[in-house]
Design a protein around this motif. Structure first.
Motif, PDB file in Angstrom:
ATOM      1  N   PRO A 119      10.340-114.679  28.352  1.00 65.36           N
ATOM      2  CA  PRO A 119       9.553-114.990  29.555  1.00 65.36           C
ATOM      3  C   PRO A 119       9.876-116.346  30.166  1.00 65.36           C
ATOM      4  CG  PRO A 119       8.152-114.014  27.872  1.00 65.36           C
ATOM      5  CD  PRO A 119       9.481-114.281  27.220  1.00 65.36           C
ATOM      6  N   ARG A 123      10.791-114.064  33.283  1.00 62.66           N
ATOM      7  CA  ARG A 123       9.436-113.517  33.419  1.00 62.66           C
ATOM      8  C   ARG A 123       9.313-112.493  34.545  1.00 62.66           C
ATOM      9  NH1 ARG A 123       4.995-117.652  34.836  1.00 62.66           N
ATOM     10  NH2 ARG A 123       4.248-117.748  32.693  1.00 62.66           N
ATOM     11  N   LYS A 127       8.385-108.363  34.192  1.00 61.05           N
ATOM     12  CA  LYS A 127       7.259-107.681  34.836  1.00 61.05           C
ATOM     13  C   LYS A 127       7.675-106.340  35.434  1.00 61.05           C
ATOM     14  CE  LYS A 127       4.677-111.866  36.158  1.00 61.05           C
ATOM     15  NZ  LYS A 127       4.205-112.673  37.309  1.00 61.05           N
ATOM     16  N   ASN A 307       5.553-109.785  26.041  1.00 62.07           N
ATOM     17  CA  ASN A 307       6.357-108.979  26.962  1.00 62.07           C
ATOM     18  C   ASN A 307       5.615-107.715  27.392  1.00 62.07           C
ATOM     19  OD1 ASN A 307       8.701-110.569  27.286  1.00 62.07           O
ATOM     20  ND2 ASN A 307       9.500-109.893  25.314  1.00 62.07           N
ATOM     21  N   LEU A 310       3.117-108.548  30.076  1.00 63.60           N
ATOM     22  CA  LEU A 310       3.776-108.747  31.371  1.00 63.60           C
ATOM     23  C   LEU A 310       4.201-107.409  31.974  1.00 63.60           C
ATOM     24  CD1 LEU A 310       5.946-111.882  30.491  1.00 63.60           C
ATOM     25  CD2 LEU A 310       4.083-111.817  32.163  1.00 63.60           C
ATOM     26  N   GLU A 316      -1.014-112.467  30.525  1.00 62.84           N
ATOM     27  CA  GLU A 316       0.089-112.732  29.598  1.00 62.84           C
ATOM     28  C   GLU A 316      -0.405-113.123  28.211  1.00 62.84           C
ATOM     29  OE1 GLU A 316       4.189-115.450  29.620  1.00 62.84           O
ATOM     30  OE2 GLU A 316       2.893-115.336  31.398  1.00 62.84           O
TER      31      GLU A 316
END
Length: 327
Positions: A119, A123, A127, A307, A310, A316
């Motif tokens: 991330p 990041r 997503k 993860n 996300l 998060e």
């Protein structure tokens, strides 16, 4: 987002057990099945004794497609085999904790493409991703120490790295160097200058600084403690200490688990948490960086849940506000 339905392959090992400890307390997840050929039919608490009273789940040697995400906690090389031997519906997201898909040249399997799941680097891509290659433990700790310099184009000389990991980094399978009688009160170097995580570290640094071609002199060590990684690094850098702190604090300001400390740091601050802590010093023309993580959490299973959060558009930090051991 409603409840995330989860399957785990390889749930009997260290990373699988750590993942279970997080997910059975995660407010938006439900563990539907935990695959293990060697433990099928046994209660999970027979293997992970600390989970006795927390779950009635049993290991299974079959899988169900009625899940939203599959975590692969199998050995290196076995993630590809698992996907070859089991038909996983295209709608199911995958988070792989092995090294099988971390490098760009290996990041595809059939119709699936894997995003490198750091991330602090990717990041926004995480997503949107359907499949994640979770970073290695040494790689996570070392990259967190070097990414701000690469982002500023300041990695222009050799990097020297000494990093020590706990015994859980070797996995559950016994080897001569994982027995208590050998590991206790002992310290050793292994894979000097040749550790496999160097490839993914170099790939990430080049993503930020595409002319990066400096040597990374990495000396990994086996520690006589159970969990945690301390990485100590230095490289030549023209920044003043204040400028370096500004660079690091600005880079990580939006990352909830990574923090820059102006005081020296120690492993007990991060063990049993998903945090990464960084401390930097200036010695002549060299910038000295210390980075610490828990190898099973920020270095593996906690990172994987970060993860997942996300990927599914939830907070998060959900399920990952874990208390450090302290004493």
């Amino acid at each position: 987002m409603g409840t995330i339905r989860i399957g785990i392959a390889g749930g009997a090992g260290y990373t699988g057990g750590e993942l279970l400890r997080i997910l059975i307390n995660h407010p938006q997840s439900e563990v539907c099945w935990v695959h293990s050929n060697s433990n099928a039919g046994k209660p999970i608490s027979d293997v992970h004794a600390d989970l006795f009273g927390d779950t009635d789940l049993k290991f299974t040697d079959s899988i169900s497609q009625d899940i939203d995400v599959l975590f692969l906690c199998v050995g290196h090389g076995d993630a590809k085999k698992f996907l070859d031997n089991h038909e996983i519906a295209a709608s199911i997201k995958i988070i792989d904790l092995s090294q099988d898909f971390r490098l760009n040249l290996n990041a595809k399997h059939r119709s699936r493409s894997f995003i490198y799941g750091l991330p602090e680097l990717n990041r926004e891509a995480i997503k949107k991703a359907h499949n994640i290659a979770n970073p290695g433990c040494f790689a996570t700790g070392i990259q967190i120490g070097l990414l701000p310099l690469a982002a500023a184009g300041l990695l222009n000389s050799e990097v020297h790295i000494n990093a020590t990991t706990g015994s859980t980094g070797a996995g559950q399978s016994l080897s001569p160097t994982s027995h208590f009688s050998w590991r206790n009160n002992n310290l050793s170097v292994y894979k000097a200058f040749e550790h496999q995580h160097l490839n993914e570290i170099g790939q990430s640094l080049n993503q930020l600084q595409n002319n990066f071609d400096q040597a990374m002199n990495f000396i990994p060590q086996r520690g006589d403690f159970t969990r945690g990684i301390l990485a100590a690094m230095y490289t030549e850098c023209a920044l003043t200490l204040d400028e370096a702190y500004d660079l690091y604090e600005n880079y990580f300001k939006d990352h909830p688990f990574t923090h820059v400390s102006k005081r020296n740091i120690d492993l007990k601050q991060v063990v049993n948490t998903n945090k990464a802590l960084i401390h930097i010093e200036k010695h002549g023309n060299k910038l000295f960086i210390i980075s610490i993580i828990d190898n099973l959490l920020k270095g593996a299973s906690g990172h994987a849940v970060q993860n997942m959060n996300l990927m599914f558009g939830i907070g998060e930090t959900v399920g990952l506000r874990l208390k450090g051991v302290g004493f």
